[in-house]
Design a protein around this motif. Structure first.
Motif, short mmCIF file in Angstrom:
data_model
loop_
_atom_site.label_atom_id
_atom_site.label_comp_id
_atom_site.label_asym_id
_atom_site.label_seq_id
_atom_site.Cartn_x
_atom_site.Cartn_y
_atom_site.Cartn_z
N SER A 79 -48.96 -29.17 98.72
CA SER A 79 -47.64 -29.21 98.11
C SER A 79 -47.75 -29.47 96.61
N VAL A 80 -46.94 -28.75 95.84
CA VAL A 80 -46.92 -28.96 94.39
C VAL A 80 -46.41 -30.37 94.07
N TYR A 81 -45.56 -30.91 94.94
CA TYR A 81 -45.01 -32.24 94.69
C TYR A 81 -46.08 -33.33 94.82
N SER A 82 -47.10 -33.06 95.62
CA SER A 82 -48.16 -34.06 95.79
C SER A 82 -49.07 -34.16 94.57
N VAL A 83 -49.07 -33.14 93.73
CA VAL A 83 -49.91 -33.16 92.52
C VAL A 83 -49.07 -33.11 91.25
N TYR A 84 -47.77 -33.30 91.39
CA TYR A 84 -46.85 -33.20 90.26
C TYR A 84 -47.26 -34.12 89.11
N TYR A 85 -47.51 -35.39 89.40
CA TYR A 85 -47.84 -36.34 88.34
C TYR A 85 -49.24 -36.09 87.77
N ASP A 86 -50.15 -35.61 88.62
CA ASP A 86 -51.48 -35.23 88.12
C ASP A 86 -51.36 -34.06 87.14
N LEU A 87 -50.50 -33.12 87.49
CA LEU A 87 -50.30 -31.96 86.64
C LEU A 87 -49.66 -32.35 85.31
N LEU A 88 -48.70 -33.25 85.35
CA LEU A 88 -48.10 -33.75 84.11
C LEU A 88 -49.13 -34.42 83.22
N GLU A 89 -50.03 -35.19 83.83
CA GLU A 89 -51.08 -35.88 83.07
C GLU A 89 -52.03 -34.88 82.42
N VAL A 90 -52.40 -33.83 83.16
CA VAL A 90 -53.29 -32.79 82.61
C VAL A 90 -52.61 -32.08 81.45
N ILE A 91 -51.33 -31.78 81.59
CA ILE A 91 -50.59 -31.11 80.51
C ILE A 91 -50.52 -32.01 79.28
N LYS A 92 -50.28 -33.30 79.47
CA LYS A 92 -50.25 -34.26 78.36
C LYS A 92 -51.62 -34.31 77.67
N ASP A 93 -52.68 -34.41 78.47
CA ASP A 93 -54.04 -34.45 77.90
C ASP A 93 -54.33 -33.17 77.11
N TRP A 94 -53.92 -32.03 77.66
CA TRP A 94 -54.14 -30.76 76.98
C TRP A 94 -53.42 -30.72 75.64
N ASN A 95 -52.15 -31.14 75.60
CA ASN A 95 -51.41 -31.14 74.34
C ASN A 95 -52.02 -32.08 73.32
N ASP A 96 -52.43 -33.26 73.76
CA ASP A 96 -53.10 -34.20 72.85
C ASP A 96 -54.36 -33.58 72.27
N MET A 97 -55.13 -32.94 73.15
CA MET A 97 -56.40 -32.33 72.73
C MET A 97 -56.13 -31.17 71.76
N ARG A 98 -55.10 -30.40 72.03
CA ARG A 98 -54.78 -29.26 71.18
C ARG A 98 -54.56 -29.68 69.73
N PHE A 99 -53.83 -30.76 69.53
CA PHE A 99 -53.55 -31.20 68.16
C PHE A 99 -54.80 -31.80 67.50
N ARG A 100 -55.64 -32.47 68.28
CA ARG A 100 -56.91 -32.96 67.72
C ARG A 100 -57.81 -31.80 67.34
N MET A 101 -57.82 -30.76 68.15
CA MET A 101 -58.68 -29.61 67.90
C MET A 101 -58.26 -28.85 66.65
N LEU A 102 -56.98 -28.71 66.43
CA LEU A 102 -56.52 -27.93 65.28
C LEU A 102 -57.12 -28.42 63.98
N LYS A 103 -57.13 -29.73 63.78
CA LYS A 103 -57.69 -30.31 62.56
C LYS A 103 -59.19 -30.03 62.47
N GLN A 104 -59.89 -30.24 63.58
CA GLN A 104 -61.34 -30.05 63.57
C GLN A 104 -61.72 -28.58 63.38
N VAL A 105 -61.00 -27.69 64.02
CA VAL A 105 -61.29 -26.26 63.88
C VAL A 105 -61.05 -25.82 62.44
#
Length: 119
Positions: A79-105
């Motif tokens: 069920s997507v609902y069983s991993v909903y909060y895990d998915l939100l955490e991955v999306i948050k981590d990805w967005n944080d990483m994206r902004f850190r990467m932009l400066k370094q790239v």
């Protein structure tokens, strides 16, 4: 460089060798190539903090692994609902990483001494 050149030896103190090696590592080239470029007034690459890029790469690997686990769970009929909060955490981590990467790239592409225009 081709191996058909001639060998050139020189004496350095341990401190001098360490400084040259550190600068060559930061430039992403061999110590020989670094010395050649300095001596012949050739351009030396100026990258951003490569250690930070390695750290970002490792973190991206972890994010990818988490996404694969979520995808595996969903593909197995979970069920997507069983991993909903895990998915939100991955999306948050990805967005944080994206902004850190932009400066370094930007630092790697433009050189760490590249100055942005002030708005």
């Amino acid at each position: 460089m081709a191996r058909n050149g001639v060998q050139f030896n020189m004496w350095l103190s341990q401190e001098e060798k360490a400084k040259i090696q550190e600068k060559a590592n930061k430039a992403g080239i061999s110590m020989s190539e670094y010395i050649r470029r300095c001596a012949l007034s050739r351009k030396i690459p100026q990258y951003g903090d490569v250690a930070v890029l390695r750290e970002i790469s490792a973190e991206l690997g972890k994010i990818g692994s988490n996404l694969n686990q979520i995808a595996h769970h969903l593909n197995a009929g979970g069920s997507v609902y069983s991993v909903y909060y895990d998915l939100l955490e991955v999306i948050k981590d990805w967005n944080d990483m994206r902004f850190r990467m932009l400066k370094q790239v930007e630092d790697v592409c433009c050189g760490k001494y590249h100055h942005r225009r002030s708005a």
